[in-house]
Motif scaffolding. Structure first.
Motif, short mmCIF file in Angstrom:
data_model
loop_
_atom_site.label_atom_id
_atom_site.label_comp_id
_atom_site.label_asym_id
_atom_site.label_seq_id
_atom_site.Cartn_x
_atom_site.Cartn_y
_atom_site.Cartn_z
N ASP A 68 0.83 -1.21 0.00
CA ASP A 68 0.00 0.00 0.00
C ASP A 68 0.86 1.25 0.00
OD1 ASP A 68 -2.20 -1.62 -0.02
OD2 ASP A 68 -2.57 -1.47 2.14
N LYS A 69 1.90 1.22 0.83
CA LYS A 69 2.79 2.40 0.90
C LYS A 69 3.52 2.60 -0.42
CE LYS A 69 6.56 2.02 3.28
NZ LYS A 69 7.49 1.85 4.41
N ASN A 70 4.00 1.51 -1.00
CA ASN A 70 4.72 1.62 -2.27
C ASN A 70 3.79 2.06 -3.40
OD1 ASN A 70 7.09 0.78 -1.07
ND2 ASN A 70 6.85 -1.36 -1.66
N TYR A 71 2.53 1.59 -3.36
CA TYR A 71 1.58 1.99 -4.40
C TYR A 71 1.34 3.50 -4.36
CZ TYR A 71 -2.87 2.61 -6.81
OH TYR A 71 -3.87 3.07 -7.63
N ALA A 72 1.12 4.03 -3.17
CA ALA A 72 0.88 5.48 -3.04
C ALA A 72 2.10 6.28 -3.48
CB ALA A 72 0.52 5.80 -1.59
N ALA A 73 3.28 5.83 -3.07
CA ALA A 73 4.50 6.56 -3.44
C ALA A 73 4.73 6.48 -4.95
CB ALA A 73 5.69 5.97 -2.69
N GLY A 74 4.51 5.31 -5.53
CA GLY A 74 4.71 5.16 -6.97
C GLY A 74 3.74 6.00 -7.77
N ARG A 98 5.97 -3.60 -21.68
CA ARG A 98 7.40 -3.23 -21.65
C ARG A 98 8.04 -3.57 -20.31
NH1 ARG A 98 11.63 -2.32 -20.17
NH2 ARG A 98 13.15 -0.71 -20.76
N PHE A 99 7.33 -3.39 -19.21
CA PHE A 99 7.91 -3.62 -17.89
C PHE A 99 7.44 -4.95 -17.28
CE2 PHE A 99 8.34 0.94 -18.49
CZ PHE A 99 9.66 1.14 -18.11
N ASN A 100 6.79 -5.78 -18.11
CA ASN A 100 6.44 -7.16 -17.71
C ASN A 100 5.61 -7.20 -16.42
OD1 ASN A 100 6.43 -9.93 -18.08
ND2 ASN A 100 8.27 -10.23 -16.84
N VAL A 101 4.58 -6.39 -16.37
CA VAL A 101 3.66 -6.40 -15.23
C VAL A 101 2.25 -6.61 -15.76
CG1 VAL A 101 5.08 -4.96 -13.72
CG2 VAL A 101 3.50 -3.87 -15.31
N ASN A 102 1.35 -7.01 -14.85
CA ASN A 102 -0.01 -7.36 -15.26
C ASN A 102 -1.00 -6.23 -15.11
OD1 ASN A 102 0.78 -10.05 -15.84
ND2 ASN A 102 0.64 -10.55 -13.66
N SER A 103 -0.68 -5.23 -14.32
CA SER A 103 -1.64 -4.15 -14.08
C SER A 103 -0.89 -2.87 -13.75
CB SER A 103 -2.58 -4.52 -12.94
OG SER A 103 -1.86 -4.66 -11.72
N MET A 104 -1.60 -1.75 -13.86
CA MET A 104 -1.00 -0.47 -13.48
C MET A 104 -0.68 -0.45 -12.00
SD MET A 104 -0.30 1.65 -15.84
CE MET A 104 -0.05 3.07 -14.77
N GLU A 105 -1.51 -1.12 -11.20
CA GLU A 105 -1.24 -1.17 -9.77
C GLU A 105 0.11 -1.82 -9.49
OE1 GLU A 105 -3.20 -2.99 -5.64
OE2 GLU A 105 -4.15 -3.33 -7.57
N GLY A 164 5.88 -1.25 -8.10
CA GLY A 164 7.28 -1.41 -8.46
C GLY A 164 8.02 -0.09 -8.46
N ILE A 165 7.35 0.97 -8.93
CA ILE A 165 7.99 2.30 -8.91
C ILE A 165 8.20 2.76 -7.47
CG2 ILE A 165 7.67 4.72 -9.51
CD1 ILE A 165 6.13 3.78 -11.99
N GLY A 166 7.18 2.60 -6.64
CA GLY A 166 7.29 3.03 -5.25
C GLY A 166 8.30 2.23 -4.47
N GLY A 167 8.48 0.95 -4.81
CA GLY A 167 9.44 0.11 -4.10
C GLY A 167 10.84 0.21 -4.65
N GLY A 168 11.03 0.99 -5.72
CA GLY A 168 12.35 1.17 -6.28
C GLY A 168 12.77 0.08 -7.25
N GLU A 169 11.90 -0.89 -7.54
CA GLU A 169 12.25 -1.95 -8.46
C GLU A 169 12.19 -1.47 -9.91
OE1 GLU A 169 9.61 -5.13 -7.60
OE2 GLU A 169 10.32 -5.42 -5.55
N ILE A 170 11.38 -0.48 -10.18
CA ILE A 170 11.27 0.12 -11.51
C ILE A 170 11.56 1.62 -11.38
CG2 ILE A 170 9.75 0.55 -13.49
CD1 ILE A 170 8.11 -1.90 -12.64
N LYS A 171 12.47 2.12 -12.21
CA LYS A 171 12.84 3.52 -12.14
C LYS A 171 11.80 4.37 -12.87
CE LYS A 171 17.82 2.74 -11.77
NZ LYS A 171 19.15 3.01 -12.37
N VAL A 172 11.38 5.44 -12.21
CA VAL A 172 10.36 6.29 -12.80
C VAL A 172 10.88 6.96 -14.07
CG1 VAL A 172 10.95 8.37 -11.47
CG2 VAL A 172 8.60 8.04 -12.30
#
Length: 729
Positions: free
Chosen positions: A498-504, A528-535, A540-548
């Protein structure tokens, strides 16, 4: 037909028994051990007249002699019927027999649990049965000789019930077909398998058995003469080709004949493999050479050819099977194999037993064999028991594994050094997450306890999941397997979701708004980023796994290609015309209408190339631009050479809008950052809102690429009292 074994039938006499043992082909050491055991039994008043179990013991010795078992196994076989009948106690034998013999007798007794295996449909063992089966399987893995002795004991039991009532015979036969014959098959012990099957078939289908037996007997003399002539013909051909091999006729067993009749819906007279020949060579290449000789000398039936050397059966059986037409057009089945393959087929695991008279083999070889036995025994257990035992051992086992049991008796394999936590996560992620303790065989152990083969593991769980981050520390020894470690990491990532989603979401929305880039192709972005949903992307962006920045750059490239493939209208306010300065030289000619392609943003110093557009002059690309390569494939005639001119000194024009709380020194702070970033201000205007005490500043800047714009807007946004800084239209 079932082969008759010629066990001695008189009272024990050392001289007569010695001669009989020599006739079995036993070594002097084996004979000496058996005679010593026979003397000891005779001294304790165990005679065949008073103790029929002793005759059974000598019968088991004969069976195992054919399997080349070692002296300890033969001695244990002699004593086992008396131990099974409780006429002897293992504890009383300690002072008279070697420890391996006592250990083996105990192991065979533990295998009595084999009779409790539920063989009917939808039957599962109770708790006591499961515990007994667990101990039995472990015994079978530790010493496969116990399995072989048990199979020999079952053959003797089947022979003994020949004159018993029908119910006893049928029950013994059904148990043999359900449990013992499949076990002998899995272990590859052909000599025991065929006799178990034939005896069981005799009791279950006596009329059919007698009919086939009589048919075999009626034509026996003619068939034997025919086979002698054919075998000699094969030998002669092998001599001509200088192939060193052994050729002989082989017996067909009644059960296998009946099974073939049922499978192919044939009558007895229609079977071709009543006549069978075996060719045994020394080398694999000789097998195929012999096959060539057979096929060139006699016509073969292609549909009846099987190469089990190239593709062995599940129990490891290897041989070449073919059928040829012999004299008078009679089909004859021929098996071709090496001596090693023959030993494997007839003796199975007994052929690989490395216990020699001087002691056990090396640790590595013995361990390899135990792993092989384990796989075969578990495959047998899966075949005969309607339960989930051994389901977890379908993957490839290796010597760096330990095998432990669940409380229900299921077997789990784990890497050596695994802990109860590894076991818990292997069972289920939720079990591992809620693990608060562990028991090994009823005893509480720490989480760092290293599991050993044969341990029975019970996991204690709490109501709520509560993993510790200490479990991830490799120096503390809580987890061995990467599988368990990844599950713990996943749990912690899930807690911060939840925290990573809000930050991302905040990061991406801010960057999109700042650069005025629309998110209009989300499907391609997810791919492109091999994910199933925008969530998932935002997490991933909020957790630092994907660079914004990677996301923004990809969105920008998608927008460029979607709108105008060769130019970014938001970044380039107007085409740059070379009127008085030669910015770009195209095929040696300057002062042409050119513009920088927005897809690759070439800068001075980059290798460039030109592409003639329709109505917008020449688009200048980097020569490694992917979009240019696509255009080149479609219209190669539009490609022109290009190079940077000597007087090129300008870049892109971009307009930005800054909203901030109005204060003294605001403009100074902004222009200071512009100077540090070496951004030229081409135009600037500002408006003040006195009521709201805000100021809006519009600037047109000259920049070289998007990265410069992103960096500039980020630093301006960090100025005190700045509300937002973004690109404007």
């Amino acid at each position: 037909m079932v082969r008759v074994r010629h066990s001695h039938s008189t009272e024990y006499n050392a001289g007569e028994t010695s001669a009989w043992l020599i006739s079995l082909g036993l070594s002097e050491k084996k004979i000496a051990c058996l005679l010593a055991a026979g003397d000891w039994l005779n001294q304790h008043d165990f005679t065949e007249a008073s103790c029929p179990q002793l005759r059974t013991g000598w019968e088991m010795v004969e069976i195992l002699a054919d399997l080349r078992m070692d002296k300890d196994a033969l001695t244990a076989a002699l004593l086992f019927p008396l131990v099974e009948a409780q006429l002897l106690e293992c504890a009383a034998l300690d002072t008279h027999f070697d420890p391996p013999v006592i250990t083996m007798l105990t192991a065979v007794k533990q295998m009595e649990a084999i009779r409790t295996i539920p063989v009917g449909p939808n039957q599962t063992p109770n708790a006591q049965q499961a515990d007994n089966l667990r101990k039995m399987l472990l015994t079978m893995v530790e010493d496969v000789r116990a399995v072989v002795i048990k199979l020999a004991a079952q053959i003797c039991y089947l022979r003994d019930v020949k004159n018993a009532d029908e119910e006893t015979r049928v029950l013994a036969a059904k148990q043999t077909n359900a449990i013992f014959a499949p076990l002998a098959n899995r272990l590859g012990i052909g000599q025991l398998k065929w006799e178990l099957e034939d005896l069981a078939f005799r009791y279950l289908h006596p009329q059919i058995y007698k009919k086939i037996a009589s048919q075999l007997e009626e034509k026996r003399l003619d068939r034997e003469q025919y086979m002698r002539d054919f075998v000699q013909a094969v030998r002669d051909q092998m001599v001509v080709e200088k192939l060193d091999c052994e050729v002989y006729g082989r017996p067909k067993h009644i059960f296998s004949i009946w099974k073939k009749m049922q499978k192919k819906h044939l009558a007895f007279d229609q079977l071709y493999d009543i006549r069978a020949v075996r060719i045994v060579t020394e080398r694999v290449q000789d097998c195929y050479a012999a096959l060539g000789v057979v096929h060139t000398s006699w016509q073969h039936l292609p549909k009846e050819f099987d190469d089990y050397i190239a593709t062995p059966k599940q129990n490891g059986y290897q041989s070449i099977h073919t059928v040829v037409l012999g004299p008078q057009g009679r089909p004859i089945e021929i098996q071709i194999r090496t001596q090693q393959m023959h030993d494997d087929a007839e003796l199975g695991v007994a052929a690989h037993w490395r216990y020699k008279e001087g002691g056990p083999a090396g640790r590595e070889g013995a361990l390899d064999e135990k792993i092989g036995w384990l796989r075969k025994i578990l495959a047998w257990q899966e075949e005969v028991v309607d339960s989930s035992l051994a389901e977890e051992l379908r993957n490839q086992v290796s010597e760096d594994r330990v095998y432990v049991f669940t409380p229900k008796g299921d077997i789990v394999d784990l890497p050596v050094g695994s802990t109860p936590l590894d076991f818990a996560y292997y069972v289920h992620s939720n079990v591992g997450n809620r693990c608060i303790g562990a028991k090994i065989s009823g005893r509480i152990v720490p989480f760092t306890y290293q599991l050993k083969t044969g341990d029975q593991v019970e996991i204690l769980t709490g109501r709520e999941p509560n993993p510790s981050r200490d479990w991830l520390n490799p120096n503390l020894g809580y987890l061995k397997s990467s599988r368990a470690r990844s599950k713990v990491q996943y749990w912690f990532r899930l807690q911060d979701r939840d925290k990573n989603y809000a930050a991302g979401k905040e990061l991406l929305d801010t960057e999109l708004a700042r650069l005025n880039v629309p998110l209009d192709q989300p499907v391609k972005l997810l791919q492109r980023f091999n994910v199933n949903s925008m969530e998932e992307l935002l997490v991933g962006i909020g957790g630092g796994e994907i660079k914004v920045t990677q996301v923004i750059n990809y969105i920008q490239s998608l927008h460029n290609k979607h709108d105008v493939p060769e130019i970014d209208p938001r970044l380039i306010s107007k085409p740059m015309q070379t009127q008085s300065k030669s910015h770009v030289v195209v095929q040696g000619v300057g002062n042409l209408l050119t513009h920088m392609a927005g897809c690759c943003q070439p800068l001075p110093g980059d290798a460039i190339i030109g592409y003639i557009t329709q109505g917008r002059g020449i688009a200048v690309h980097r020569d490694d631009c992917d979009q240019f390569k696509n255009l080149q494939e479609q219209h190669p005639e539009r490609v022109v050479e290009a190079a940077w001119g000597d007087q090129y000194a300008s870049g892109y024009e971009a307009s930005i809008r800054i909203v901030a709380h109005d204060r003294n020194g605001l403009l100074r702070d902004i222009t200071s950052i512009l100077a540090n970033e070496k951004a030229n201000v081409l135009r600037m205007s500002s408006n003040s809102d006195v009521a709201r005490q805000t100021a809006t500043i519009y600037m047109t800047l000259e920049l070289y690429n998007l990265d410069s714009l992103n960096k500039l807007l980020t630093k301006v946004s960090q100025i005190d009292d700045v509300i937002e800084a973004k690109r404007s239209q």
